[in-house]
Design an enzyme around this catalytic site. Structure first.
Site, PDB file in Angstrom:
ATOM      1  N   GLY A  61       0.822  -1.199   0.000  1.00 11.82           N
ATOM      2  CA  GLY A  61       0.000   0.000   0.000  1.00 11.82           C
ATOM      3  C   GLY A  61       0.854   1.245   0.000  1.00 11.82           C
ATOM      4  O   GLY A  61       2.052   1.212   0.305  1.00 11.82           O
ATOM      5  N   HIS A  96     -10.301  30.445 -11.833  1.00  6.26           N
ATOM      6  CA  HIS A  96     -10.427  29.017 -11.505  1.00  6.26           C
ATOM      7  C   HIS A  96     -11.824  28.698 -10.989  1.00  6.26           C
ATOM      8  O   HIS A  96     -12.460  27.718 -11.402  1.00  6.26           O
ATOM      9  CB  HIS A  96      -9.400  28.627 -10.436  1.00  6.26           C
ATOM     10  CG  HIS A  96      -7.984  28.578 -10.927  1.00  6.26           C
ATOM     11  ND1 HIS A  96      -7.608  27.871 -12.038  1.00  6.26           N
ATOM     12  CD2 HIS A  96      -6.851  29.145 -10.432  1.00  6.26           C
ATOM     13  CE1 HIS A  96      -6.308  27.997 -12.224  1.00  6.26           C
ATOM     14  NE2 HIS A  96      -5.818  28.785 -11.256  1.00  6.26           N
ATOM     15  N   GLU A 134      -7.651  33.576  -8.996  1.00 10.76           N
ATOM     16  CA  GLU A 134      -8.447  32.569  -8.284  1.00 10.76           C
ATOM     17  C   GLU A 134      -9.917  32.626  -8.710  1.00 10.76           C
ATOM     18  O   GLU A 134     -10.581  31.591  -8.766  1.00 10.76           O
ATOM     19  CB  GLU A 134      -8.329  32.778  -6.769  1.00 10.76           C
ATOM     20  CG  GLU A 134      -6.912  32.660  -6.240  1.00 10.76           C
ATOM     21  CD  GLU A 134      -6.260  31.326  -6.598  1.00 10.76           C
ATOM     22  OE1 GLU A 134      -6.971  30.321  -6.742  1.00 10.76           O
ATOM     23  OE2 GLU A 134      -5.018  31.309  -6.743  1.00 10.76           O
ATOM     24  N   GLY A 142       1.337   5.576   4.516  1.00 12.10           N
ATOM     25  CA  GLY A 142       0.283   6.131   5.359  1.00 12.10           C
ATOM     26  C   GLY A 142      -1.021   5.381   5.333  1.00 12.10           C
ATOM     27  O   GLY A 142      -1.979   5.795   5.991  1.00 12.10           O
ATOM     28  N   THR A 143      -1.099   4.273   4.588  1.00 18.74           N
ATOM     29  CA  THR A 143      -2.370   3.542   4.501  1.00 18.74           C
ATOM     30  C   THR A 143      -2.600   2.606   5.680  1.00 18.74           C
ATOM     31  O   THR A 143      -3.670   2.006   5.770  1.00 18.74           O
ATOM     32  CB  THR A 143      -2.436   2.744   3.193  1.00 18.74           C
ATOM     33  OG1 THR A 143      -1.238   1.960   3.045  1.00 18.74           O
ATOM     34  CG2 THR A 143      -2.570   3.672   1.999  1.00 18.74           C
ATOM     35  N   GLY A 144      -1.625   2.437   6.551  1.00 19.39           N
ATOM     36  CA  GLY A 144      -1.857   1.664   7.768  1.00 19.39           C
ATOM     37  C   GLY A 144      -1.226   0.288   7.789  1.00 19.39           C
ATOM     38  O   GLY A 144      -1.700  -0.590   8.518  1.00 19.39           O
ATOM     39  N   LYS A 145      -0.149   0.086   7.031  1.00 19.24           N
ATOM     40  CA  LYS A 145       0.477  -1.245   6.990  1.00 19.24           C
ATOM     41  C   LYS A 145       1.080  -1.611   8.347  1.00 19.24           C
ATOM     42  O   LYS A 145       0.824  -2.687   8.882  1.00 19.24           O
ATOM     43  CB  LYS A 145       1.558  -1.270   5.896  1.00 19.24           C
ATOM     44  CG  LYS A 145       1.037  -0.974   4.500  1.00 19.24           C
ATOM     45  CD  LYS A 145       2.124  -1.099   3.468  1.00 19.24           C
ATOM     46  CE  LYS A 145       3.205  -0.041   3.604  1.00 19.24           C
ATOM     47  NZ  LYS A 145       2.683   1.326   3.398  1.00 19.24           N
ATOM     48  N   THR A 146       1.878  -0.715   8.897  1.00 25.88           N
ATOM     49  CA  THR A 146       2.509  -0.998  10.187  1.00 25.88           C
ATOM     50  C   THR A 146       1.470  -1.073  11.290  1.00 25.88           C
ATOM     51  O   THR A 146       1.564  -1.914  12.192  1.00 25.88           O
ATOM     52  CB  THR A 146       3.555   0.084  10.501  1.00 25.88           C
ATOM     53  OG1 THR A 146       4.498   0.161   9.426  1.00 25.88           O
ATOM     54  CG2 THR A 146       4.289  -0.234  11.787  1.00 25.88           C
ATOM     55  N   ASP A 178      -0.038  25.643 -12.519  1.00 22.93           N
ATOM     56  CA  ASP A 178      -1.189  25.236 -13.337  1.00 22.93           C
ATOM     57  C   ASP A 178      -0.738  24.703 -14.693  1.00 22.93           C
ATOM     58  O   ASP A 178      -1.254  23.686 -15.179  1.00 22.93           O
ATOM     59  CB  ASP A 178      -2.128  26.427 -13.540  1.00 22.93           C
ATOM     60  CG  ASP A 178      -2.677  26.965 -12.226  1.00 22.93           C
ATOM     61  OD1 ASP A 178      -2.833  26.162 -11.291  1.00 22.93           O
ATOM     62  OD2 ASP A 178      -2.930  28.183 -12.139  1.00 22.93           O
TER      63      ASP A 178
END
Length: 636
Positions: free
Chosen positions: A206, A432, A429, A209-213, A504
Site C-alpha cells: 500500500g 479558476h 483565483e 500512510g495507509t496503515g500497513k505498520t 497550473d
C-alpha cells in the site's frame, strides 16, 4: 545507565583490592627498611646505636634508637653459615656490647617463595577479572561490536496489546484477511483437520500512510503470541555476511518461540531484484535476500511461524520472494473511501473533547484521497489549533482549518502584498472558481481565498461530492479548462500574463500528455500506449524510461499535447469572456473578504448579497468563551 555505573564501581573495587594486597604483602615481608651491609651493622653496634636485631634465616632486621627518640629499621644478610654473634665478634664487636643488644631468632621459613606465589596468583585473578569486565562492557547495549550476527528484532509478548483491530478502520477487507492468520495461530487444529495450509508469508502492499505498520501491530495485539518486529534496513551492515547471519538468528529465535509472527517493515530494503546493481555484483544485500529465501523455504510444515512484511514498492521486489511457498498472500491497502475516512476520523477522535457541531461525515467528504496518516494529522492539527485558541473542545472550524493546512499549508497573513498584486491574485483565483462552477464535469468549489498559504499566493479548493475511481475524457477536458482559468483571467482583465500560473501549466501539461500517451484519448494517435516506464532498481526514473517510438511519432505526440492544451485554453477564455460580470463580482468580493466559503461563493455567483463580514477578536488567554465578532472596516 544503572548497570554501566555498577560495572564502573566493580572495576574500582578490583583495583583497590589489588593495591591493598600488594601493599600488605610488601609490609608483611618486612622489606620496609633500608638495606645495609654487615660491616655497617657491626660498626653501628660498636657505636652503641643498635638496640634490637631479629634473625630470620639469613635475613637480619636491625632496629636503631636515634637521639631524637625515633626508631629506624634497616635490613641485611648474614652472608655465611656461622652464627650472627660469631660474625659480629669477628668484625670487632665486643661481647659486652652484644649484651646490650636484644637478639631474637625466628624459625627459618620460605616466606618469600610463598608470598611471591600468592602475589602471582592474585595478579592473574585481577587480570582475568579486568579482562572479563571489559568484554562485558564491550558487549553492552550501546556497543554491538562483538554481536554483529545477532538479530536486532524486538520481541513483544502480546500479553498487553496496545493496538487491536478495533483501532484499525477504513480497511475492513484487509483486516478480515489477517484475522484469518490470527485465528490459525490461536486454533491451528481447526485448519489442519480440513487439510488447509496457512500461508507462510503475508505481504502488505500500500501507499505510505495507509496503515500497513498499524495493521501489523493490531495482529500482534490480537494474536496473543510472540511478535518479532524488525526493519529491512536493520539486516544490512557494511561487513560481509552480517545480514545473512542476522536472518539465521532471527528465524532460529522464531522457531524457538513458535507459534509466533515475524514482521519485517520496509522489506524492499533487502528484497530488491538480485543482479540489479551496477555490474550485477553479488553484494551484501543480495546475500541477505538469499538467506531469507532459504529460511522461508526451510520452515517445517508444523512450524507455526508466519512472516508479515510491508512495502510500498512491490514492483521492485525479487520474483523469488513473491512465489507461492514464501509470500503466498498479498494484501493491498488502498486509499479509504468516504465511509472508511469517516471511520478513521471516528477512531482518531476517540477520547478527544470534540464539540457537538462536528460532522465527521462532512469531514470525510472534504478529504478525498486522504489516507489514515493524513487523517491522523488533520485531527492532531485541529487539536493544536483549538488549544492555541484556548478552547476546551475541538470545533468544526478547527477541523476545517486543519484540512486546509494539510492541503495547502498554514496561512501567511503577514505577507506584504501590493494592491496591484492582490488584484492579480483575486482575478486569478476567480478565474479558476468561475470555470469550476460553470463547467458541468468539474468538482464543486469548496473555498476560494487570496490569503497566502505555503508557497501559493492564493488557492481554490474543489472537492468531489463522492469518491471517483475512473476519469472520463470529458471530465479531464473540463479539468484542463479549469486549470487554465487563472491564466486566462489574467490575460482577459490585464492584457498581460504573469508567473502565477506556473504550477497550473505544469499540471495541465502532464494531464494532456497522459491523455495522449497513456490513455489513448487522441483520435490521431489511436488507442495505443507510447513509451515504456521500466524503472531500474538502482537508477533514476528518468534514466529508466524507455522510448519505443520514432522521432516522427514523438513530434506527432508533441503536436497532439499542444492541441489538447490550446483547445482547453481557448474554451477558458471564451467562457470567461461570456461570464465577465460573474468574474468581476467574485474578484471584487475576494478583494474585500479575502476568502469565500462554498455557500458564500454560490451566493456571489448567483448575485445574492452577503452579510457583513465578521472577524474574530483575540481571546483572553486561559478564558473559555465564544469569539467576539464585529464588522470589519473593509465590509463597513
Amino acid at each position: 545507565m544503572q548497570s554501566k555505573q555498577n560495572g564502573s564501581n566493580f572495576l574500582y573495587l578490583i583495583l583497590i583490592a589489588a593495591v591493598i594486597f600488594l601493599l600488605g604483602s610488601y609490609l608483611f615481608n618486612g622489606n620496609n627498611g633500608v638495606d645495609a651491609s654487615l660491616n655497617q651493622i657491626a660498626e653501628d653496634a660498636r657505636a652503641g646505636r643498635i638496640t634490637h636485631i631479629r634473625v630470620r634465616g639469613d635475613h637480619l632486621q636491625v632496629q636503631y634508637a636515634e637521639e631524637n627518640g625515633e626508631v629506624r629499621i634497616v635490613t641485611s644478610r648474614k652472608g655465611s653459615e656461622t652464627s650472627l654473634v660469631e660474625q659480629l665478634q669477628a668484625l670487632g664487636v665486643e661481647e659486652a656490647m652484644l649484651r646490650n643488644i636484644a637478639i631474637d631468632f625466628d624459625e627459618p621459613t620460605d616466606w618469600g617463595t610463598l608470598i611471591n606465589v600468592a602475589i602471582t596468583l592474585v595478579g592473574m585473578v585481577v587480570v582475568a577479572l579486568l579482562f572479563y569486565f571489559f568484554i562485558r562492557q564491550f558487549q553492552g547495549a550501546n556497543n554491538q561490536a562483538l554481536s554483529f550476527g545477532k538479530s536486532r528484532a524486538r520481541m513483544f509478548s502480546g500479553d498487553r496489546p496496545t493496538v487491536t483491530f478495533e483501532d484499525v478502520a477504513g480497511i475492513d477487507e484487509s483486516k478480515e484477511e489477517l484475522k484469518e492468520v490470527v485465528e490459525f495461530l490461536q486454533e491451528p487444529q481447526k485448519f489442519i483437520n480440513l487439510g488447509a495450509r496457512i500461508p507462510k508469508g503475508v505481504l502488505l502492499v500500500g501507499a505510505p500512510g495507509t496503515g500497513k505498520t498499524l495493521l501489523a501491530k493490531a495482529v500482534a495485539g490480537e494474536a496473543g503470541v510472540p511478535f518479532f518486529s524488525i526493519s529491512g534496513s536493520e539486516f544490512v551492515e557494511m561487513f560481509v555476511g552480517v545480514g545473512a547471519s542476522r536472518v539465521r538468528d532471527l528465524f532460529e529465535q522464531a522457531k524457538r518461540h513458535s507459534p509466533c509472527i515475524v514482521f519485517v517493515d520496509e522489506v524492499d530494503a533487502v528484497g530488491r531484484y538480485r543482479g540489479a546493481g551496477l555490474g550485477g555484483s553479488h553484494d551484501e544485500r543480495e546475500q541477505t535476500l538469499n538467506q531469507i529465501l532459504v529460511e522461508m523455504d526451510g520452515f517445517d510444515t508444523d512450524t507455526n511461524v508466519i512472516i508479515v512484511a510491508a512495502t510500498n514498492r512491490p514492483d521492485i521486489l525479487d520474483p523469488a520472494l513473491l512465489r507461492p511457498g514464501r509470500f503466498d498472500r498479498r494484501i493491498t491497502l488502498d486509499q479509504p473511501d468516504i465511509q472508511g475516512r469517516e471511520a478513521i476520523f471516528r477512531v482518531h477522535a476517540r477520547g478527544k473533547p470534540v464539540a457537538s457541531n462536528v460532522e465527521l461525515s462532512e469531514l470525510a467528504q472534504s478529504t478525498p484521497g486522504f489516507v489514515g496518516a493524513d487523517i491522523e494529522n488533520v485531527v492532531n492539527e485541529a487539536a493544536i489549533l483549538a488549544a492555541r485558541r484556548n478552547k476546551r473542545r475541538i470545533e468544526m472550524y478547527d477541523f476545517q482549518e486543519a484540512i486546509e493546512r494539510v492541503i495547502a499549508g498554514p496561512e501567511r497573513r503577514s505577507r506584504v502584498i501590493s494592491e496591484d498584486e492582490r488584484r492579480v491574485f483575486a482575478y486569478h483565483e476567480a478565474g479558476h472558481a468561475v470555470l469550476s462552477h460553470y463547467l458541468p464535469k468539474c468538482d464543486p468549489v469548496r473555498k476560494v481565498s487570496i490569503i497566502a498559504r505555503g508557497m501559493a499566493g492564493g488557492y481554490t479548493i474543489t472537492l468531489p461530492e463522492k469518491d471517483r475511481y475512473i476519469m472520463q475524457r470529458s471530465k479531464m477536458e473540463d479539468e484542463m479548462v479549469s486549470m487554465l482559468g487563472g491564466r486566462a483571467a489574467e490575460e482577459l482583465v490585464f492584457s498581460e500574463i504573469s508567473t502565477g500560473a506556473a504550477d497550473d501549466l505544469r499540471k495541465v501539461t502532464q494531464l494532456a500528455r497522459a491523455m495522449v500517451t497513456r490513455y489513448g484519448m487522441s483520435e490521431k494517435l489511436g488507442p495505443l500506449v507510447y513509451g515504456r516506464k521500466e524503472e531500474l532498481v538502482f537508477l533514476g526514473k528518468e534514466i529508466g524510461e524507455q522510448r519505443d517510438y520514432s522521432e516522427a511519432m514523438a513530434e506527432t505526440i508533441d503536436h497532439e499535447v499542444l492541441r489538447f492544451v490550446m483547445e482547453a485554453y481557448d474554451r477558458a477564455r471564451k467562457i470567461l469572456t461570456e461570464q465577465r460580470a460573474m468574474l468581476d463580482n467574485v474578484a471584487d468580493t475576494l478583494l474585500v473578504r479575502e476568502s469565500l466559503s462554498a455557500k458564500e461563493f454560490i451566493a456571489v455567483v448567483e448575485g445574492q448579497s452577503l452579510p457583513p463580514q465578521r472577524r474574530k477578536e483575540p481571546r483572553n488567554p486561559g478564558k473559555e468563551s465564544e469569539p467576539v465578532l464585529k464588522p470589519s472596516p473593509a465590509a463597513a
